[in-house]
Motif scaffolding. Structure first.
Motif, PDB file in Angstrom:
ATOM      1  N   GLU A 197       0.879  -1.160   0.000  1.00 34.18           N
ATOM      2  CA  GLU A 197       0.000   0.000   0.000  1.00 34.18           C
ATOM      3  C   GLU A 197       0.922   1.217   0.000  1.00 34.18           C
ATOM      4  OE1 GLU A 197      -2.889   0.132   3.105  1.00 34.18           O
ATOM      5  OE2 GLU A 197      -3.667   2.077   2.487  1.00 34.18           O
ATOM      6  N   PHE A 214       1.814   5.483  -0.559  1.00 34.35           N
ATOM      7  CA  PHE A 214       1.339   6.829  -0.309  1.00 34.35           C
ATOM      8  C   PHE A 214       2.337   7.841  -0.857  1.00 34.35           C
ATOM      9  CE2 PHE A 214      -1.623   5.545   3.106  1.00 34.35           C
ATOM     10  CZ  PHE A 214      -1.092   4.318   3.477  1.00 34.35           C
ATOM     11  N   TYR A 239       3.309  11.718   0.408  1.00 32.98           N
ATOM     12  CA  TYR A 239       3.117  12.794   1.370  1.00 32.98           C
ATOM     13  C   TYR A 239       3.812  14.040   0.857  1.00 32.98           C
ATOM     14  CZ  TYR A 239       1.339   9.641   4.960  1.00 32.98           C
ATOM     15  OH  TYR A 239       0.575   8.757   5.672  1.00 32.98           O
ATOM     16  N   TYR A 243       2.660  -4.809   6.186  1.00 33.25           N
ATOM     17  CA  TYR A 243       2.234  -5.624   7.319  1.00 33.25           C
ATOM     18  C   TYR A 243       3.307  -6.646   7.636  1.00 33.25           C
ATOM     19  CZ  TYR A 243      -2.493  -3.822   7.534  1.00 33.25           C
ATOM     20  OH  TYR A 243      -3.583  -3.019   7.703  1.00 33.25           O
ATOM     21  N   GLU A 284       1.335  -3.155  11.432  1.00 32.04           N
ATOM     22  CA  GLU A 284       1.643  -2.370  10.252  1.00 32.04           C
ATOM     23  C   GLU A 284       2.830  -1.437  10.502  1.00 32.04           C
ATOM     24  OE1 GLU A 284      -1.774  -0.349   8.918  1.00 32.04           O
ATOM     25  OE2 GLU A 284      -0.987   0.083   6.938  1.00 32.04           O
ATOM     26  N   GLN A 323       0.388   6.066  12.776  1.00 29.96           N
ATOM     27  CA  GLN A 323      -0.322   5.502  11.657  1.00 29.96           C
ATOM     28  C   GLN A 323      -1.165   4.361  12.194  1.00 29.96           C
ATOM     29  OE1 GLN A 323       1.703   3.035   8.992  1.00 29.96           O
ATOM     30  NE2 GLN A 323       0.185   3.159   7.393  1.00 29.96           N
ATOM     31  N   ALA A 324      -2.464   4.533  12.162  1.00 30.71           N
ATOM     32  CA  ALA A 324      -3.364   3.446  12.532  1.00 30.71           C
ATOM     33  C   ALA A 324      -3.569   2.569  11.300  1.00 30.71           C
ATOM     34  CB  ALA A 324      -4.680   3.998  13.035  1.00 30.71           C
ATOM     35  N   ALA A 325      -4.045   1.380  11.514  1.00 34.81           N
ATOM     36  CA  ALA A 325      -4.141   0.385  10.448  1.00 34.81           C
ATOM     37  C   ALA A 325      -4.904   0.925   9.240  1.00 34.81           C
ATOM     38  CB  ALA A 325      -4.819  -0.880  10.974  1.00 34.81           C
ATOM     39  N   GLY A 326      -4.257   0.849   8.067  1.00 29.13           N
ATOM     40  CA  GLY A 326      -4.939   1.202   6.832  1.00 29.13           C
ATOM     41  C   GLY A 326      -5.086   2.682   6.568  1.00 29.13           C
ATOM     42  N   ARG A 327      -4.503   3.527   7.408  1.00 31.16           N
ATOM     43  CA  ARG A 327      -4.651   4.979   7.202  1.00 31.16           C
ATOM     44  C   ARG A 327      -3.289   5.615   7.039  1.00 31.16           C
ATOM     45  NH1 ARG A 327      -7.941   6.709  12.350  1.00 31.16           N
ATOM     46  NH2 ARG A 327      -8.847   4.714  12.847  1.00 31.16           N
ATOM     47  N   GLY A 328      -3.291   6.870   6.660  1.00 27.65           N
ATOM     48  CA  GLY A 328      -2.045   7.621   6.577  1.00 27.65           C
ATOM     49  C   GLY A 328      -1.614   8.114   7.933  1.00 27.65           C
ATOM     50  N   LEU A 329      -0.589   8.918   7.936  1.00 26.78           N
ATOM     51  CA  LEU A 329      -0.048   9.434   9.182  1.00 26.78           C
ATOM     52  C   LEU A 329      -0.951  10.484   9.799  1.00 26.78           C
ATOM     53  CD1 LEU A 329       3.753  10.062   8.714  1.00 26.78           C
ATOM     54  CD2 LEU A 329       2.643   8.339  10.088  1.00 26.78           C
ATOM     55  N   PHE A 374       1.478   2.314  14.541  1.00 25.96           N
ATOM     56  CA  PHE A 374       2.884   2.541  14.261  1.00 25.96           C
ATOM     57  C   PHE A 374       3.184   3.994  14.571  1.00 25.96           C
ATOM     58  CE2 PHE A 374       6.844   1.425  12.515  1.00 25.96           C
ATOM     59  CZ  PHE A 374       7.289   2.436  11.689  1.00 25.96           C
TER      60      PHE A 374
END
Lengths: 111, 112
Positions: A32, A34, A36, A92, A97, B38-44, B88
């Motif tokens: 996944e 990104f 920034y 992961y 994660e 960073q929570a699961a599946g999201r950005g910072l 994270f």
């Protein structure tokens, strides 16, 4: 091991020129990715995610699994696009994660 | 050259236990320091930032707190962890110009 490589540290273009910010990754699983952005003297913020497949501020990025790349593109750069850009990989491992960042690239768009 | 350290790298803690994550920077003075999650599946998500010793700004209300006891040390704490604190955690620093962020290796926190 997970790794994100941004091979260029600096990119300078003129307003209206196309830009491509390169990002390559190394990850054995399903990545996944990104992008920034950090504008001058501001905090880091999310620009776009590959899973949303959207265009933000005219930028797009396509995940190419064959080339393990996630290059950021914009057809016509604007002065306000000048900023630091970071590519990041979410991986992961062991049930949790981790986010791995590239070293960043400074884009300067000249008038 | 400047380096940024975080420890521990990985942490598994029970719900209700305390937390202390440490971040230190070497090779620079008076950095701006940041804690992200960073929570699961999201950005910072920016949690805290600090422009100097004892100066902490909180971005979001939460179960966590931050402290900066020394110029190059930034600590993230909690008195009682929640399941939702799993994630994270990244520490970062910038110089006073604030142009480039440099990230630490991060800490993976799993609250069970």
């Amino acid at each position: 091991a997970q790794r994100v490589t941004q091979p260029e540290k600096l990119l300078s273009v003129f307003k209206g020129a196309p830009v491509e910010l390169k990002c390559n990754y190394s990850y054995s699983g399903s990545p996944e990715l990104f992008w920034y952005v950090q504008y001058s003297r501001q905090r880091l913020q999310l620009l776009l995610r590959h899973i949303s497949r959207e265009s933000i501020k005219g930028f797009t990025a396509d995940l190419n699994k064959g080339e393990t790349s996630f290059h950021l593109k914009k057809p016509f750069a604007q002065e306000e696009d000048s900023a630091m850009y970071y590519c990041a990989l979410s991986a992961y491992q062991g049930g949790s994660e981790k986010l791995v960042f590239g070293k960043g690239m400074k884009l300067t768009v000249n008038p | 050259s400047q380096t940024i350290h975080q420890w521990p790298a990985t942490l598994v803690q029970p719900v209700g236990s305390p937390l202390s994550l440490e971040c230190t920077v070497e090779g620079t003075s008076n950095p701006n320091l940041y804690w992200y999650r960073q929570a699961a599946g999201r950005g910072l998500q920016l949690l805290f930032y600090s422009v100097g010793i004892g100066q902490i700004s909180s971005e979001v209300p939460q179960n966590l707190s931050a402290s900066r006891p020394q110029d190059r040390q930034f600590i993230l704490s909690s008195k009682k962890l929640l399941l939702s604190d799993s994630g994270f955690y990244l520490c970062a620093w910038t110089g006073t110009s604030g142009e480039t962020q440099y990230f630490g290796p991060g800490t993976r926190l799993l609250v069970l």
